[in-house]
Design an enzyme around this catalytic site. Structure first.
Site, PDB file in Angstrom:
ATOM      1  N   PRO A   1       0.778  -1.248  -0.039  1.00  0.00           N
ATOM      2  CG  PRO A   1       0.112  -1.076   2.142  1.00  0.00           C
ATOM      3  CD  PRO A   1       0.602  -1.942   1.422  1.00  0.00           C
ATOM      4  CB  CYS A   2       2.982   2.890  -2.512  1.00  0.00           C
ATOM      5  SG  CYS A   2       2.162   2.495  -4.077  1.00  0.00           S
ATOM      6  CG  HIS A   3      -3.015   3.253  -1.257  1.00  0.00           C
ATOM      7  ND1 HIS A   3      -2.704   2.029  -1.216  1.00  0.00           N
ATOM      8  CD2 HIS A   3      -4.080   3.297  -0.316  1.00  0.00           C
ATOM      9  CE1 HIS A   3      -3.484   1.178  -0.724  1.00  0.00           C
ATOM     10  NE2 HIS A   3      -4.477   2.129   0.204  1.00  0.00           N
TER      11      HIS A   3
END
Length: 164
Positions: A126-128
């Site tokens: 989850p780079c978001h």
């Protein structure tokens, strides 16, 4: 690699698996010959499991992915960042600086941004959930509207879970 495409609320997502696990998620449909139709995969197997888990995630029914990942490449620093991204809890955010500190290089916030941009498995890794200082909405390989959608989804589900 074997590919599939899933229709999602943030547009088509192309998924690839190899013999070891899920190795790639791309925004948009990959251009393959013959073309891959959205959601057209044989039942069972890792591609089907990835599709099912992503559909459950977007429906607000899944908060933690349970898929084997196959990450090849990336520098030692990038791999450390990708590992740290997986430790950010669902519905929460960290700044690029927070991630840099967590991987032992407090001055590397910009390098964390580059590593996030090189993340081969966005959404699942989850780079978001990584934002700029002060919570500023910056940077995302899929574009800010997709990042906002993912963060809003997780915030809504977390709120509903907490408050019923």
């Amino acid at each position: 690699m074997r590919w599939s495409v899933i229709d999602s609320p943030i547009g088509d997502l192309s998924l690839a698996v190899d013999d070891d696990g899920l190795c790639c998620v791309r925004f948009g449909a990959v251009d393959l010959d013959p073309p891959v139709e959205p959601d057209a995969v044989p039942p069972g197997g890792l591609l089907a499991a990835a599709q099912e888990q992503l559909k459950a995630y977007f429906a607000g029914e899944l908060t933690e992915f349970d898929l084997p990942l196959s990450v090849r490449g990336g520098s030692e620093f990038e791999r450390a960042v990708w590992g740290q991204l997986q430790r950010i809890p669902y519905g929460e955010m960290q700044t690029y600086g927070d991630v840099a500190k967590a991987v032992g290089d407090p001055g590397a916030a910009r390098a964390v941004g580059v590593a996030c941009n090189h993340n081969p498995i966005p959404v699942i890794v989850p780079c978001h959930r990584v934002v700029g200082a002060g919570g500023k909405m910056v940077g995302f390989g899929g574009g800010i509207p997709r990042k906002r959608h993912l963060l809003e989804l997780e915030a809504r589900v977390s709120f509903e879970t907490l408050w019923g």
